[in-house]
Write a protein that holds these residues in place. Sequence first.
Motif, PDB file in Angstrom:
ATOM      1  N   PRO A  13      49.610  24.464 -30.907  1.00  0.00           N
ATOM      2  CA  PRO A  13      50.076  25.832 -31.175  1.00  0.00           C
ATOM      3  C   PRO A  13      50.382  26.625 -29.915  1.00  0.00           C
ATOM      4  O   PRO A  13      51.134  27.593 -29.953  1.00  0.00           O
ATOM      5  N   GLY A  14      49.830  26.216 -28.794  1.00  0.00           N
ATOM      6  CA  GLY A  14      50.095  26.912 -27.538  1.00  0.00           C
ATOM      7  C   GLY A  14      51.538  26.812 -27.089  1.00  0.00           C
ATOM      8  O   GLY A  14      51.960  27.530 -26.183  1.00  0.00           O
ATOM      9  N   LEU A  15      52.323  25.949 -27.720  1.00  0.00           N
ATOM     10  CA  LEU A  15      53.730  25.798 -27.371  1.00  0.00           C
ATOM     11  C   LEU A  15      54.609  26.889 -27.981  1.00  0.00           C
ATOM     12  O   LEU A  15      55.797  26.949 -27.690  1.00  0.00           O
ATOM     13  N   THR A  16      54.031  27.739 -28.820  1.00  0.00           N
ATOM     14  CA  THR A  16      54.830  28.797 -29.442  1.00  0.00           C
ATOM     15  C   THR A  16      55.327  29.767 -28.385  1.00  0.00           C
ATOM     16  O   THR A  16      54.657  30.036 -27.395  1.00  0.00           O
ATOM     17  N   ASP A  17      56.527  30.281 -28.609  1.00  0.00           N
ATOM     18  CA  ASP A  17      57.129  31.253 -27.700  1.00  0.00           C
ATOM     19  C   ASP A  17      58.066  32.138 -28.493  1.00  0.00           C
ATOM     20  O   ASP A  17      58.087  32.094 -29.725  1.00  0.00           O
ATOM     21  N   THR A  18      58.855  32.927 -27.823  1.00  0.00           N
ATOM     22  CA  THR A  18      59.748  33.851 -28.525  1.00  0.00           C
ATOM     23  C   THR A  18      60.821  33.115 -29.324  1.00  0.00           C
ATOM     24  O   THR A  18      61.268  33.615 -30.353  1.00  0.00           O
ATOM     25  N   ARG A  19      61.220  31.937 -28.880  1.00  0.00           N
ATOM     26  CA  ARG A  19      62.209  31.152 -29.649  1.00  0.00           C
ATOM     27  C   ARG A  19      61.618  30.657 -30.958  1.00  0.00           C
ATOM     28  O   ARG A  19      62.277  30.666 -31.992  1.00  0.00           O
ATOM     29  N   SER A  20      60.374  30.215 -30.907  1.00  0.00           N
ATOM     30  CA  SER A  20      59.743  29.680 -32.112  1.00  0.00           C
ATOM     31  C   SER A  20      59.428  30.782 -33.119  1.00  0.00           C
ATOM     32  O   SER A  20      59.285  30.506 -34.311  1.00  0.00           O
ATOM     33  N   LEU A  21      59.330  32.020 -32.663  1.00  0.00           N
ATOM     34  CA  LEU A  21      59.008  33.130 -33.555  1.00  0.00           C
ATOM     35  C   LEU A  21      60.041  33.258 -34.675  1.00  0.00           C
ATOM     36  O   LEU A  21      59.682  33.357 -35.852  1.00  0.00           O
ATOM     37  N   LEU A  40      50.745  29.665 -38.113  1.00  0.00           N
ATOM     38  CA  LEU A  40      51.490  29.577 -36.854  1.00  0.00           C
ATOM     39  C   LEU A  40      52.294  30.845 -36.585  1.00  0.00           C
ATOM     40  O   LEU A  40      52.375  31.306 -35.447  1.00  0.00           O
ATOM     41  N   TYR A  41      52.889  31.396 -37.630  1.00  0.00           N
ATOM     42  CA  TYR A  41      53.664  32.627 -37.474  1.00  0.00           C
ATOM     43  C   TYR A  41      52.755  33.770 -37.018  1.00  0.00           C
ATOM     44  O   TYR A  41      53.090  34.526 -36.106  1.00  0.00           O
ATOM     45  N   THR A  42      51.588  33.880 -37.629  1.00  0.00           N
ATOM     46  CA  THR A  42      50.628  34.915 -37.250  1.00  0.00           C
ATOM     47  C   THR A  42      50.173  34.728 -35.809  1.00  0.00           C
ATOM     48  O   THR A  42      50.106  35.689 -35.033  1.00  0.00           O
ATOM     49  N   TYR A  43      49.877  33.500 -35.448  1.00  0.00           N
ATOM     50  CA  TYR A  43      49.465  33.172 -34.082  1.00  0.00           C
ATOM     51  C   TYR A  43      50.552  33.562 -33.084  1.00  0.00           C
ATOM     52  O   TYR A  43      50.276  34.154 -32.039  1.00  0.00           O
ATOM     53  N   ASN A  44      51.791  33.237 -33.424  1.00  0.00           N
ATOM     54  CA  ASN A  44      52.928  33.550 -32.545  1.00  0.00           C
ATOM     55  C   ASN A  44      53.090  35.069 -32.398  1.00  0.00           C
ATOM     56  O   ASN A  44      53.329  35.570 -31.295  1.00  0.00           O
ATOM     57  N   LEU A  45      52.951  35.804 -33.487  1.00  0.00           N
ATOM     58  CA  LEU A  45      53.036  37.264 -33.414  1.00  0.00           C
ATOM     59  C   LEU A  45      51.928  37.832 -32.527  1.00  0.00           C
ATOM     60  O   LEU A  45      52.158  38.754 -31.741  1.00  0.00           O
ATOM     61  N   TYR A  46      50.732  37.273 -32.648  1.00  0.00           N
ATOM     62  CA  TYR A  46      49.614  37.744 -31.822  1.00  0.00           C
ATOM     63  C   TYR A  46      49.902  37.501 -30.339  1.00  0.00           C
ATOM     64  O   TYR A  46      49.694  38.386 -29.517  1.00  0.00           O
ATOM     65  N   GLN A  52      54.245  43.655 -35.803  1.00  0.00           N
ATOM     66  CA  GLN A  52      54.101  43.156 -37.167  1.00  0.00           C
ATOM     67  C   GLN A  52      52.823  42.333 -37.355  1.00  0.00           C
ATOM     68  O   GLN A  52      52.481  41.945 -38.466  1.00  0.00           O
ATOM     69  N   TYR A  53      52.113  42.091 -36.274  1.00  0.00           N
ATOM     70  CA  TYR A  53      50.925  41.235 -36.330  1.00  0.00           C
ATOM     71  C   TYR A  53      49.886  41.697 -37.354  1.00  0.00           C
ATOM     72  O   TYR A  53      49.424  40.880 -38.155  1.00  0.00           O
ATOM     73  N   PRO A  54      49.451  42.966 -37.379  1.00  0.00           N
ATOM     74  CA  PRO A  54      48.408  43.360 -38.339  1.00  0.00           C
ATOM     75  C   PRO A  54      48.795  43.124 -39.803  1.00  0.00           C
ATOM     76  O   PRO A  54      47.967  42.686 -40.602  1.00  0.00           O
ATOM     77  N   VAL A  55      50.040  43.385 -40.140  1.00  0.00           N
ATOM     78  CA  VAL A  55      50.502  43.171 -41.515  1.00  0.00           C
ATOM     79  C   VAL A  55      50.518  41.683 -41.829  1.00  0.00           C
ATOM     80  O   VAL A  55      50.055  41.247 -42.891  1.00  0.00           O
TER      81      VAL A  55
END
Length: 81
Positions: A13-21, A40-46, A52-55
């Motif tokens: 999951p550490g490979l997430t970045d703005t492209r993966s968002l 994964l989406y929540t992790y990426n937002l964080y 949008q992370y809290p929602v």
Amino acid sequence: MNRQQFSELIKYPGLTDTRSLKMLEDIVKRFPYCQSGQLLYTYNLYRDEDIQYPVQLRKAAAYAGDRRILKALIESAKKQP
């Protein structure tokens, strides 16, 4: 995002970045009950400090079969620089 890219993000999951968002957002919209996609989406937002992370965190918690996994994922992001 193809199957192989999604599998890589699940393994690392550490490979997430703005492209993966954007790609993860698309997966969550197309497959809302996909627990891995939600996490994964929540992790990426964080990691991107998105407003949008809290929602999304509340949504992911609702879809998560085991919330401890979600908590561990977010905690691992806190430890990363």
